[in-house]
Design a protein around this motif. Structure first.
Motif, PDB file in Angstrom:
ATOM      1  N   PRO A 131     -28.006  19.384 -25.578  1.00  0.00           N
ATOM      2  CA  PRO A 131     -27.840  18.387 -24.517  1.00  0.00           C
ATOM      3  C   PRO A 131     -28.515  18.834 -23.207  1.00  0.00           C
ATOM      4  O   PRO A 131     -28.398  19.981 -22.814  1.00  0.00           O
ATOM      5  N   ASN A 184     -24.598   6.021 -20.585  1.00  0.00           N
ATOM      6  CA  ASN A 184     -23.758   7.232 -20.652  1.00  0.00           C
ATOM      7  C   ASN A 184     -22.319   6.940 -20.230  1.00  0.00           C
ATOM      8  O   ASN A 184     -21.375   7.432 -20.847  1.00  0.00           O
ATOM      9  N   ARG A 236     -19.039   7.102 -22.592  1.00  0.00           N
ATOM     10  CA  ARG A 236     -17.923   7.931 -22.129  1.00  0.00           C
ATOM     11  C   ARG A 236     -16.605   7.145 -22.213  1.00  0.00           C
ATOM     12  O   ARG A 236     -15.582   7.641 -22.659  1.00  0.00           O
ATOM     13  N   CYS A 289     -29.615  10.697 -22.809  1.00  0.00           N
ATOM     14  CA  CYS A 289     -28.367  10.131 -23.360  1.00  0.00           C
ATOM     15  C   CYS A 289     -27.840  10.943 -24.538  1.00  0.00           C
ATOM     16  O   CYS A 289     -27.126  10.424 -25.390  1.00  0.00           O
ATOM     17  N   ASN A 290     -28.181  12.211 -24.592  1.00  0.00           N
ATOM     18  CA  ASN A 290     -27.663  13.086 -25.642  1.00  0.00           C
ATOM     19  C   ASN A 290     -26.535  13.917 -25.050  1.00  0.00           C
ATOM     20  O   ASN A 290     -26.768  14.903 -24.370  1.00  0.00           O
ATOM     21  N   THR A 291     -25.316  13.475 -25.298  1.00  0.00           N
ATOM     22  CA  THR A 291     -24.163  14.102 -24.642  1.00  0.00           C
ATOM     23  C   THR A 291     -23.247  14.737 -25.685  1.00  0.00           C
ATOM     24  O   THR A 291     -23.359  14.449 -26.873  1.00  0.00           O
ATOM     25  N   GLU A 292     -22.349  15.584 -25.227  1.00  0.00           N
ATOM     26  CA  GLU A 292     -21.358  16.192 -26.136  1.00  0.00           C
ATOM     27  C   GLU A 292     -20.505  15.113 -26.790  1.00  0.00           C
ATOM     28  O   GLU A 292     -20.148  15.231 -27.959  1.00  0.00           O
ATOM     29  N   TYR A 293     -20.172  14.087 -26.023  1.00  0.00           N
ATOM     30  CA  TYR A 293     -19.256  13.053 -26.553  1.00  0.00           C
ATOM     31  C   TYR A 293     -19.989  11.976 -27.348  1.00  0.00           C
ATOM     32  O   TYR A 293     -19.343  11.175 -28.027  1.00  0.00           O
TER      33      TYR A 293
END
Ligand code: AMP
Ligand code: MG
Length: 267
Positions: free
Chosen positions: A9, A149, A153, A216-220
């Motif tokens: 990320p 994002n 979220r 837009c590559n997130t942990e969630y």
């Protein structure tokens, strides 16, 4: 294992570093056998997810034309109880949809608790076709990365796990697949003359993909860059990531009602 195609990320993404022919060292037969095995797991996990009805999974599929979105849905979810799965395909927005914000139509399609929702194209078209074709001013679509994002979220905070897959094919592979659509009378209906001008803008699309994969590559809500020239490997990568995710969600059958042990069903 299912994490292997997620970029770090926040890191830069250069799609030329990702080989669409990658097959992870698998032979076709072994990959198919492994996918079959994982599918059995997915079927059992989804029964629990549905019965539990407390959390949901959203699977987002994006790709260039012929990239294999339809084929992936057909293959990965075969055998899964259709009662608990919903597919939403996003087309050119209608006037009614255009009269609202771009997430309006998307939000209506998110999976309720207990369900797996599959997006065949998605809100990401707003930073792909919209950007490449200048359908909105740059100042407008540029803000959509943040909107997306925040939206994802919100879903994650509300009990939805999100997995996003970019099915990465090469331009040569697309040529072959488009030709196959032209040649096969049963595939011809899928050929659209409109796919050709999109193909001409391949480089612009790759740039647009790189930017969304970075921003837009997130942990969630992680993005997976799936090597997709070989359909059997694509199916394995996607199935594995989904199975690992639902396993970690650890869905449980609800507790049965009290006192069932002594129940006698009357004649
Ligand atoms: P298909 O998936 O082949 O049925 O094609 C659907 C078409 O709708 C593709 O050309 C997409 O680029 C287009 N599309 C989907 N979402 C949007 C959007 N938000 N704005 C403009 N075009 C879109
Ligand atoms: Mg099409």
């Amino acid at each position: 294992m299912g994490q292997q195609y997620i970029p770090k990320p926040g890191s830069k993404v250069d799609l030329s570093d990702y080989d669409p022919d990658d097959h992870g060292g698998y032979e076709k037969e072994a990959a198919i056998a492994e996918t079959d095995r994982l599918q059995e797991k997915l079927i059992a996990l989804q029964e629990k997810l549905y019965a539990e009805s407390k959390q949901s999974l959203l699977v987002v599929l994006q790709a260039m034309d012929t990239g294999g979105k339809d084929g992936t849905i057909k293959k990965v979810f075969e055998g899964v109880n259709p009662l608990g799965v919903r597919v939403a395909s996003f087309k050119v927005p209608t006037p009614d949809e255009l009269a609202r914000d771009f997430l309006w139509r998307v939000h209506q399609q998110v999976p309720p608790k207990g369900f797996i929702g599959i997006f065949n194209r998605s809100h990401y078209e707003e930073v792909l076709v919209v950007r490449v074709n200048g359908l909105k001013p740059e100042a407008v679509w540029k803000r959509h990365y943040d909107h997306i994002n925040q939206f994802e979220r919100l879903l994650a905070d509300s009990g939805t796990r999100i997995l996003k897959f970019y099915l990465h094919i090469s331009k040569d592979e697309q040529k072959e697949r488009l030709q196959a659509r032209l040649d096969d009378p049963e595939k011809r209906w899928k050929f659209s003359l409109g796919d050709l001008p999109v193909r001409e803008k391949w480089t612009d699309y790759m740039q647009a993909y790189e930017e969304l994969l970075e921003r837009c590559n997130t942990e969630y809500a992680p993005w997976h860059i799936v090597p997709a020239n070989r359909k059997w490997y694509r199916d394995l990568v996607v199935t594995r990531a989904i199975v690992e995710t639902v396993e970690a969600m650890n869905p449980q059958f609800p507790q049965p009602e009290e006192g069932l042990d002594t129940v006698v069903i009357p004649d």
